[in-house]
Scaffold this active site. Sequence first.
Site, PDB file in Angstrom:
ATOM      1  N   ASP B  58       0.790  -1.227   0.000  1.00  0.00           N
ATOM      2  CA  ASP B  58       0.000   0.000   0.000  1.00  0.00           C
ATOM      3  C   ASP B  58       0.824   1.280   0.000  1.00  0.00           C
ATOM      4  OD1 ASP B  58       0.691  -0.781   2.483  1.00  0.00           O
ATOM      5  OD2 ASP B  58      -1.233  -0.375   3.430  1.00  0.00           O
ATOM      6  N   GLU B  81       8.995 -10.801  -2.351  1.00  0.00           N
ATOM      7  CA  GLU B  81      10.039  -9.782  -2.433  1.00  0.00           C
ATOM      8  C   GLU B  81      11.433 -10.363  -2.506  1.00  0.00           C
ATOM      9  OE1 GLU B  81       7.559  -9.713  -0.214  1.00  0.00           O
ATOM     10  OE2 GLU B  81       6.462  -7.840  -0.503  1.00  0.00           O
ATOM     11  N   HIS B 146      -0.077   0.056  10.471  1.00  0.00           N
ATOM     12  CA  HIS B 146       0.290  -1.303  10.097  1.00  0.00           C
ATOM     13  C   HIS B 146       1.654  -1.243   9.394  1.00  0.00           C
ATOM     14  CE1 HIS B 146      -1.511   0.423   6.526  1.00  0.00           C
ATOM     15  NE2 HIS B 146      -0.941  -0.506   5.797  1.00  0.00           N
ATOM     16  N   HIS B 147       2.386  -2.362   9.444  1.00  0.00           N
ATOM     17  CA  HIS B 147       3.761  -2.461   8.923  1.00  0.00           C
ATOM     18  C   HIS B 147       4.776  -1.719   9.795  1.00  0.00           C
ATOM     19  CE1 HIS B 147       1.705  -4.119   5.582  1.00  0.00           C
ATOM     20  NE2 HIS B 147       1.913  -3.227   4.654  1.00  0.00           N
ATOM     21  N   GLY B 448      26.244 -17.486  -1.929  1.00  0.00           N
ATOM     22  CA  GLY B 448      25.827 -18.878  -1.783  1.00  0.00           C
ATOM     23  C   GLY B 448      24.483 -19.090  -1.112  1.00  0.00           C
ATOM     24  N   ASP B 478      16.582 -30.194  -6.344  1.00  0.00           N
ATOM     25  CA  ASP B 478      15.238 -30.356  -5.786  1.00  0.00           C
ATOM     26  C   ASP B 478      15.102 -29.658  -4.437  1.00  0.00           C
ATOM     27  OD1 ASP B 478      17.071 -32.184  -4.757  1.00  0.00           O
ATOM     28  OD2 ASP B 478      15.575 -33.724  -4.352  1.00  0.00           O
ATOM     29  N   ASN B 505      17.878 -35.331  -6.487  1.00  0.00           N
ATOM     30  CA  ASN B 505      18.718 -36.323  -5.790  1.00  0.00           C
ATOM     31  C   ASN B 505      18.334 -36.440  -4.317  1.00  0.00           C
ATOM     32  OD1 ASN B 505      19.674 -33.874  -4.979  1.00  0.00           O
ATOM     33  ND2 ASN B 505      21.695 -34.076  -5.904  1.00  0.00           N
ATOM     34  N   GLY B 507      17.235 -34.370  -1.798  1.00  0.00           N
ATOM     35  CA  GLY B 507      17.603 -33.527  -0.662  1.00  0.00           C
ATOM     36  C   GLY B 507      18.758 -32.592  -0.924  1.00  0.00           C
ATOM     37  N   GLU B 511      24.840 -30.086   1.411  1.00  0.00           N
ATOM     38  CA  GLU B 511      24.918 -30.195   2.868  1.00  0.00           C
ATOM     39  C   GLU B 511      25.364 -31.595   3.278  1.00  0.00           C
ATOM     40  OE1 GLU B 511      24.734 -27.476   4.243  1.00  0.00           O
ATOM     41  OE2 GLU B 511      23.170 -26.226   3.393  1.00  0.00           O
TER      42      GLU B 511
END
Lengths: 601, 601
Positions: B58, B81, B146-147, B448, B478, B505, B507, B511
């Site tokens: 707004d 955003e 608001h916000h 990254g 994925d 693959n 996951g 990691e």
Amino acid sequence: MTSEMPPAASLQAEVNRLRLELQSLRATQTEEPIEIGNYILARLKQLNVKQIFGVPGDFNLGFLDLVEADPAIGWVGNCNELNAAYAADGYARVNETRIGVVLTTFGVGELSAMNGIAGAFSEMVPVLHLVGVPSTAQQRSKALLHHTLGDGRYDAYVKAAANVTITQGIIVDAENAGATIDRVLIECITKARPAYLSIPTNLVYAKIPSERLENPLSHNQPPNDVEAEKAVLEEIVQLVDRASANDSVVILVDVCAVRHDARSEVNELARNTGFPVYAAPMGKTVVPEDYERYGGIYIGSISDPTVKAKVEAAELILSVGCVKSDFNTGNFTYSIPASKTVEFHSDQTKVRHAVFPGVGMKQLIPRLTAMLEPFGYKNREITAPQPFRVFLPHEDSETITQDWLWPRVSQFFRPKDVIVAETGTSNFGLIDVPLPSSSIFVSQLLWGSIGWATGCTLGAAFAARERDLGRTILFTGDGSIQLTVQELSSMVRHGLTPIVFVLNNNGYEIERCIRGWEAGYNDIMNWEWTSLLRTLGDVDGSRSKSYRVRTKKELSVLLDDEAFAAAGKIQLVEIVMRMHDAPRALRVQAEMGQEENVYGY
Amino acid sequence: MTSEMPPAASLQAEVNRLRLELQSLRATQTEEPIEIGNYILARLKQLNVKQIFGVPGDFNLGFLDLVEADPAIGWVGNCNELNAAYAADGYARVNETRIGVVLTTFGVGELSAMNGIAGAFSEMVPVLHLVGVPSTAQQRSKALLHHTLGDGRYDAYVKAAANVTITQGIIVDAENAGATIDRVLIECITKARPAYLSIPTNLVYAKIPSERLENPLSHNQPPNDVEAEKAVLEEIVQLVDRASANDSVVILVDVCAVRHDARSEVNELARNTGFPVYAAPMGKTVVPEDYERYGGIYIGSISDPTVKAKVEAAELILSVGCVKSDFNTGNFTYSIPASKTVEFHSDQTKVRHAVFPGVGMKQLIPRLTAMLEPFGYKNREITAPQPFRVFLPHEDSETITQDWLWPRVSQFFRPKDVIVAETGTSNFGLIDVPLPSSSIFVSQLLWGSIGWATGCTLGAAFAARERDLGRTILFTGDGSIQLTVQELSSMVRHGLTPIVFVLNNNGYEIERCIRGWEAGYNDIMNWEWTSLLRTLGDVDGSRSKSYRVRTKKELSVLLDDEAFAAAGKIQLVEIVMRMHDAPRALRVQAEMGQEENVYGY
């Protein structure tokens, strides 16, 4: 509902706090040291946290190993960090006295969560933001690691976080870790605001004394100032006494009553006095909406005229936990002057124009209740307000309108349901209809971040399951759900069974009401809503069900269907509505905004 | 490629800047005043911006009315955003000399974008973050809108933004608006970093003089310090002269050469001298990878052994625009001591251990090139490095492996393709294969942030279309795509036709390589990938195509299919791969990380 809060509890909290401080000063190694990561988990379990939300990242994996090894605490594993923060917020809101926890990784993860954390600050929701950060050695050497800004400013993210959290704890060594963790958690729970805690990779497994854990953290406020409280009680009793009888004292409840754990106290006050009760929009369901002396929502000029007249005619308003924001006050159109108002807050009381710091409502209200009983309905005749009811309007068309939709779904709700309303038409629509007893209304009227409700629903559904509440029901729009849609996947994954109503009205309706009635920027892409759950995880179609309804009849048949209402699996309902149809309260709010030139140029 | 940069251009930039300053001091009303909102748009158009990314809210709707009315600038309208910030980043990366622009609303919107803005800071991408904020009257009165955070701190968000932007401009009145806007834009484009600019609702349509617009903003650096530059040139020429002949001088290019608009200058240097050229991972495709004197990627101990030997045996390394981050240097295993290195940066030059501030590469390199030609291949014999090639490995199994995948897709690429690599297996896999001439490799190795690549692809595809480049091709996983998946919808909406490869693959593979090889927290939900595009907007199936490939043969047939390769509509390819299969470079990187105990405890 429990009655009075014994002063012993606050004293006990103070005793615990002092003991912790003593131990922190001693800092002696005990016989059973504990890893810092497990110390955090132990504290969270004491606070009855059962789920941690977040996303793995290379600087938090060591901590996640501990979470995974802990049978008493679950890892949710969200699709992204903003959604995780929203979920932690929803978890805390529905649990009421517990905190939500979100775990992210250095830089990329923590910054993604920031809007969710800021929303928890704004709306006073206790959320702990745990961040896995590089080792202390890397921080000292300002290593040019991935996830850094490339210029060695390792403090940039916590500096950013300081603007939207009540406190920040940076664990830098084992010696102060326990005290830092406790300080951060105490601030989080007593102030009901988000707090930030970072833990470097090399200290997750460092051992610290476990003795401090013997003293549980308390979210009790410090004891009220005795003299000040006495003065406050006397003043209020005088004001009540002076008010002429019959409806001249009303109670207005708002959201802080719940955030600061005074729901039962305010209900006790209402029931023992019989004073008429009204709620601000953010305080909806703090007092059950079917309570016989509850009159509905007061929202300044947007209020139902009867409610407006009753509240504004009162000689004294006992206003509990109010938040006077634009959307919560009908764009600042409260007509209840300070001279007629007593405001109860978590850490102070305001009697007319006088502020009394150090007098919090949690302890004050039970004492006040006892003193006000003689002025209550048992001795005076106090007319109950007109009950808060709505009727289904008769409309010739089969089109599902905002005017029809909300009264219709209000018939669908059951006691103990958790009803989550997205900022937008859903929120304004639900304000206007009563919800069943023991239901919980969850909305974000002050922060108002679209997309919040979907993430929030994930956390709310976990909390509802843990608390053995009823169904979790989300109302959102086709525009809002797009921001955070992937979190439906986490709901499927964890076997949660919310009902998700998607109001498909071709774009950002709330924005259209504010500006850009026909503007292209308020358009969005239409999606195949009924295949969302399947695409996002229910690949064999066994765990979800989706529906599309275009007419009043279709929706009514669905709502009356027992299997649907039983909510045995996650369900999504696309409700086809007309663009430019908005609920009453939003129409009035938008008109007032334009009149006041808030968005004008 | 153009040759030398005339010093007149930098002088002209300085002249323009001084003129602006003069005008700002005069601040007289001209005959053709312009609305502040349109002033911003005029500046953006001068900078050749053709798309603005963002989400309506707004407090920015008034500005959006101006955007919508402007035929020369488009509004993308993202799903959220963060995705919008990523898209603006991708747009700027592929445009190289233009900025990306993201528009958000006060609080909720701007904070959601913060991770994307921080990534642009880290990786030196010029992105303007425009934020619509409440009116100056509301800000002054600290209205509980608001916000807001509910406590009147209207400066909290800009304070947070200050940690991840190079400059902040707060428009508070018409008088200083033009100067503020220009200052912010100049910082953004000359420093190649994101900048923050807020515009209150009541000033969007306020009129200001338009005279300043006659002087276009320039992203040229100030002229080099003449004396210092002379000294630098002499020193480098001496070092080159002293180096024994034959391959003893090499050029190492990195990303800042592109960010600071010196791509043609560094290519000129390479071609006119004939010195062997190598690239850091982030500098991939700065010099065409099929150039006959280009030897491939140098990444410390992770490098191909031949490349490593050649680079580290050199007597002198001309290092252009280097960023020595962990992932860009093989976990800090560069074996090229400062004593053998000349570092060229945007605003300084480092000759061995001596820093020369005020000598930037954009102007220095053309002069150096002219002076080094006598030492080049026309006069000395300089062996070209072994060309950068890969061969498809023979594997008995039909399983699609990382070792096979990347060489195979490298055969699919064409000149002028824009190739976007998500942080993770995609990025590490693509480092190891050569890309065609005039292709652009887009990755985010320093920041990254997983999920970035999907948003980035939207902006990259817009830029590629505007620049008449080839196909935009995304490689993601994925796990990563789940963070920002909704932005596929914007691609469908705007008729963009990227090819999206999703490596399925099971996951977060990157990691798993770092920690949690079998941990549940690295698992994700499996989705019905081939129905994503349809669900997210291509409801009649006419605008997209999706594929699932499980074998080498299936993938090869698809890649060889002319209709597929023509990329006439948006296409998504799910590539089914094995969990725990990682590309070579990632395996080595992860091993080194563990050896160094970076993530250890």
